[in-house]
Design an enzyme around this catalytic site. Structure first.
Site, PDB file in Angstrom:
ATOM      1  N   LEU A  49      42.769  50.653  41.154  1.00 14.47           N
ATOM      2  CA  LEU A  49      41.384  50.998  41.406  1.00 14.47           C
ATOM      3  C   LEU A  49      40.596  49.705  41.275  1.00 14.47           C
ATOM      4  CD1 LEU A  49      39.714  53.568  41.991  1.00 14.47           C
ATOM      5  CD2 LEU A  49      39.351  53.802  39.529  1.00 14.47           C
ATOM      6  N   ASP A  50      39.714  49.441  42.244  1.00 14.68           N
ATOM      7  CA  ASP A  50      38.932  48.209  42.210  1.00 14.68           C
ATOM      8  C   ASP A  50      38.284  48.024  40.846  1.00 14.68           C
ATOM      9  OD1 ASP A  50      39.597  48.007  44.858  1.00 14.68           O
ATOM     10  OD2 ASP A  50      37.579  48.395  45.625  1.00 14.68           O
ATOM     11  N   GLN A  51      38.175  46.792  40.415  1.00 18.75           N
ATOM     12  CA  GLN A  51      37.602  46.505  39.105  1.00 18.75           C
ATOM     13  C   GLN A  51      36.194  47.075  38.963  1.00 18.75           C
ATOM     14  OE1 GLN A  51      37.774  42.364  38.032  1.00 18.75           O
ATOM     15  NE2 GLN A  51      36.801  42.672  36.040  1.00 18.75           N
ATOM     16  N   VAL A  53      35.018  49.717  40.342  1.00 22.93           N
ATOM     17  CA  VAL A  53      34.984  51.165  40.573  1.00 22.93           C
ATOM     18  C   VAL A  53      35.509  51.915  39.353  1.00 22.93           C
ATOM     19  CG1 VAL A  53      35.838  53.025  42.065  1.00 22.93           C
ATOM     20  CG2 VAL A  53      35.230  50.800  43.041  1.00 22.93           C
ATOM     21  N   ARG A 152      35.498  50.957  50.877  1.00 21.90           N
ATOM     22  CA  ARG A 152      34.293  50.144  50.974  1.00 21.90           C
ATOM     23  C   ARG A 152      34.185  49.462  52.330  1.00 21.90           C
ATOM     24  NH1 ARG A 152      35.115  46.752  45.500  1.00 21.90           N
ATOM     25  NH2 ARG A 152      33.068  45.875  46.033  1.00 21.90           N
TER      26      ARG A 152
END
Length: 221
Positions: A49-51, A53, A152
């Site tokens: 998971l993106d940092q 997010v 995104r």
């Protein structure tokens, strides 16, 4: 630690924004070991998971569990559902987005391209428009692939940047409005189907929508 579930094979929790999902200093596995009060506990990341997010993540607590869950990720049988608030609204109330994404590793950016090449991978997601408010929209997004920054980039490339996205959107004062809402997969030990979900926090822009009504509609009588 916001814990949703744990047993001797999996650990399901909420990853906060700003924390790495992978096993690096300060990352979630390290935090989970601290929570378990066992610096040597086996905690393995099986998806990312993106940092920036937040939201629901599952971690494996054994090598075998990690292998089983990773295979589900590769075979796309682990269903990951997200909520996103975008500037503007999509042309259609629901749809499937397919793109080729190029990862610029030096610049740490992902871009939509139109032909195959090095560091280019296919990406696919489906979305559903849940509600609209003042110039913004709430989307439910289901990933078919798991590319870096995929949601995104795919939404931004269609003129639908995610609210608060400083890398691919307009930025702003609020955190990025992308939330890992739910995970559905088969338990790595029992093979039973399991489902975990958690709504986003009551902060802007999520508070612009009646999330309880949208996510938990009343059952038919």
């Amino acid at each position: 630690m916001q814990l949703l579930y744990q047993d001797n094979r999996i650990f399901v929790c909420i990853k906060p924004a700003g924390v790495l999902s992978t096993d690096e200093p300060g990352g979630m596995p390290e935090r989970i070991r601290a929570y378990l009060e066992d610096a040597h506990a086996c905690v393995r990341a099986v998806h990312r998971l993106d940092q920036a997010v937040s939201g629901v993540m599952v971690y494996a607590r054994s090598r075998v569990a990690a292998s089983v869950l990773s295979e589900q990720v590769r075979n796309r049988t682990m269903q990951k559902t997200y909520l996103a608030v975008t500037d503007g609204a999509p042309d259609a109330p629901a749809g499937v987005l397919r793109d080729l994404l190029w990862r610029d590793t030096a610049g740490r950016l992902t871009r939509v391209v139109h032909s195959p090449g090095k560091n280019v991978q296919p990406a696919e997601l489906s979305y559903e428009l849940l509600a609209r408010a003042e110039g913004i929209s709430l989307l439910r997004v289901v990933l078919a692939t798991g590319r870096t920054h995929q949601i995104r980039v795919q939404l931004s490339s269609r003129g639908l940047p995610i609210v608060g996205d400083k890398k691919y959107g307009l930025g702003g004062d609020c955190p990025i409005a992308l939330w890992s809402y739910s995970l559905a997969f088969r338990h790595p030990q029992t093979d039973a189907p399991v489902f975990f979900s958690c709504p986003p926090p009551a902060v802007f822009p999520w508070t612009e929508f009646d999330l309880h009504r949208l996510l938990f509609p009343p059952a038919d009588v």
